[in-house]
Design a protein around this motif. Structure first.
Motif, PDB file in Angstrom:
ATOM      1  N   GLU A 111     -12.046  11.187  -7.325  1.00  0.00           N
ATOM      2  CA  GLU A 111     -12.730  10.699  -9.648  1.00  0.00           C
ATOM      3  C   GLU A 111     -14.049  10.228  -9.143  1.00  0.00           C
ATOM      4  OE1 GLU A 111     -10.161   8.940 -11.644  1.00  0.00           O
ATOM      5  OE2 GLU A 111      -8.665  10.838 -12.800  1.00  0.00           O
ATOM      6  N   PHE A 112     -13.979   8.873  -7.285  1.00  0.00           N
ATOM      7  CA  PHE A 112     -14.789   8.249  -7.368  1.00  0.00           C
ATOM      8  C   PHE A 112     -15.970   9.127  -6.820  1.00  0.00           C
ATOM      9  CE2 PHE A 112     -16.913   5.044  -4.305  1.00  0.00           C
ATOM     10  CZ  PHE A 112     -17.917   4.197  -5.300  1.00  0.00           C
ATOM     11  N   PHE A 163       1.124  -1.267  -0.345  1.00  0.00           N
ATOM     12  CA  PHE A 163      -0.285   0.041  -0.053  1.00  0.00           C
ATOM     13  C   PHE A 163       1.011   1.022  -0.574  1.00  0.00           C
ATOM     14  CE2 PHE A 163      -2.896  -2.930   1.942  1.00  0.00           C
ATOM     15  CZ  PHE A 163      -3.832  -3.024   0.911  1.00  0.00           C
ATOM     16  N   ASP A 164       0.389   2.063  -1.015  1.00  0.00           N
ATOM     17  CA  ASP A 164       1.915   2.765  -1.402  1.00  0.00           C
ATOM     18  C   ASP A 164       0.967   4.060  -1.190  1.00  0.00           C
ATOM     19  OD1 ASP A 164       4.188   5.246  -1.654  1.00  0.00           O
ATOM     20  OD2 ASP A 164       4.351   4.306  -3.378  1.00  0.00           O
ATOM     21  N   THR A 168      -2.163   9.992  -6.239  1.00  0.00           N
ATOM     22  CA  THR A 168      -2.655   8.509  -6.464  1.00  0.00           C
ATOM     23  C   THR A 168      -4.694   8.491  -5.828  1.00  0.00           C
ATOM     24  OG1 THR A 168      -0.624   8.111  -7.717  1.00  0.00           O
ATOM     25  CG2 THR A 168      -3.068   6.999  -8.653  1.00  0.00           C
ATOM     26  N   LEU A 169      -4.309   8.364  -4.687  1.00  0.00           N
ATOM     27  CA  LEU A 169      -5.364   7.825  -3.682  1.00  0.00           C
ATOM     28  C   LEU A 169      -6.231   8.838  -3.692  1.00  0.00           C
ATOM     29  CD1 LEU A 169      -6.836   5.604  -2.270  1.00  0.00           C
ATOM     30  CD2 LEU A 169      -5.407   6.281  -0.483  1.00  0.00           C
ATOM     31  N   PRO A 170      -5.808  10.206  -3.276  1.00  0.00           N
ATOM     32  CA  PRO A 170      -7.214  10.512  -3.353  1.00  0.00           C
ATOM     33  C   PRO A 170      -7.642  11.549  -4.648  1.00  0.00           C
ATOM     34  CG  PRO A 170      -4.562  10.972  -1.714  1.00  0.00           C
ATOM     35  CD  PRO A 170      -4.453  10.406  -2.729  1.00  0.00           C
TER      36      PRO A 170
END
Length: 144
Positions: free
Chosen positions: A19-20, A7-8, A12-14
Motif C-alpha cells: 500500500e505504501f 515484531f510479528d 499484514t506487513l507486506p
C-alpha cells in the motif's frame, strides 16, 4: 496463542508495504510529477526573462550612448548658432554705433559752426559797440 511479540511478521506487513509503495507511485505520478514539471517550466521562463533583460541592458546602454551623442551634437549646434548670433548682433551693433557716431559728429560739427558764427557775429557787434563807445569816450574826454 503465543505471547504478543514486538515484531510479528505476518501477512499484514507486506500488505502495508505494498500500500505504501502504491501510494508513493500514485502520488509521484498524479501530484509530484506535474508539480515538478510546472516548477521546471516556471524556472525556465524566469531564466529566459532574466536573459532577455540582460540582453536588452546592452541595447539600453547603446541607446543611452546614442542619446548622449545626439545631445552633445545638439549642444554644439546650439552653441555654434548662439555664437553666430552673437557675432551678427555685435556687427549690427557696431554698424549702428558707427552710424550714431557719424550722426552725432555731424550734429556736433553743425553746432560748432553755429557757435563759431555766433562768436564772429558777437565779436563784430562788440567791435562796432567798442568803436561807438570809444568815440563817445573821446568826445567826453576831449572837449572840442
Amino acid at each position: 496463542m503465543e505471547k504478543a511479540r514486538l515484531f510479528d511478521f505476518n501477512l499484514t506487513l507486506p500488505i502495508i508495504v505494498a500500500e505504501f509503495l502504491f501510494l508513493m507511485v500514485a502520488l509521484d505520478k498524479i501530484y509530484f510529477a506535474p508539480l515538478g514539471k510546472f516548477m521546471d517550466d516556471r524556472d525556465a521562463a524566469i531564466r529566459e526573462k532574466l536573459n532577455s533583460v540582460k540582453d536588452t541592458s546592452g541595447e539600453v546602454k547603446q541607446l543611452e550612448e546614442q542619446a548622449a551623442a545626439v545631445m552633445k551634437a545638439a549642444r554644439a549646434e546650439i552653441s555654434a548658432a548662439l555664437n553666430q548670433m552673437k557675432r551678427e548682433v555685435a556687427l549690427d551693433l557696431e554698424v549702428k554705433m558707427a552710424e550714431g557716431r557719424k550722426k552725432v559728429e555731424a550734429e556736433l560739427a553743425v553746432a560748432l559752426e553755429n557757435l563759431e558764427r555766433q562768436k564772429e557775429e558777437t565779436i563784430k557787434a562788440l567791435d562796432s559797440q567798442i568803436a561807438a563807445l570809444s568815440q563817445d569816450i573821446v568826445k567826453k574826454v576831449l572837449p572840442l
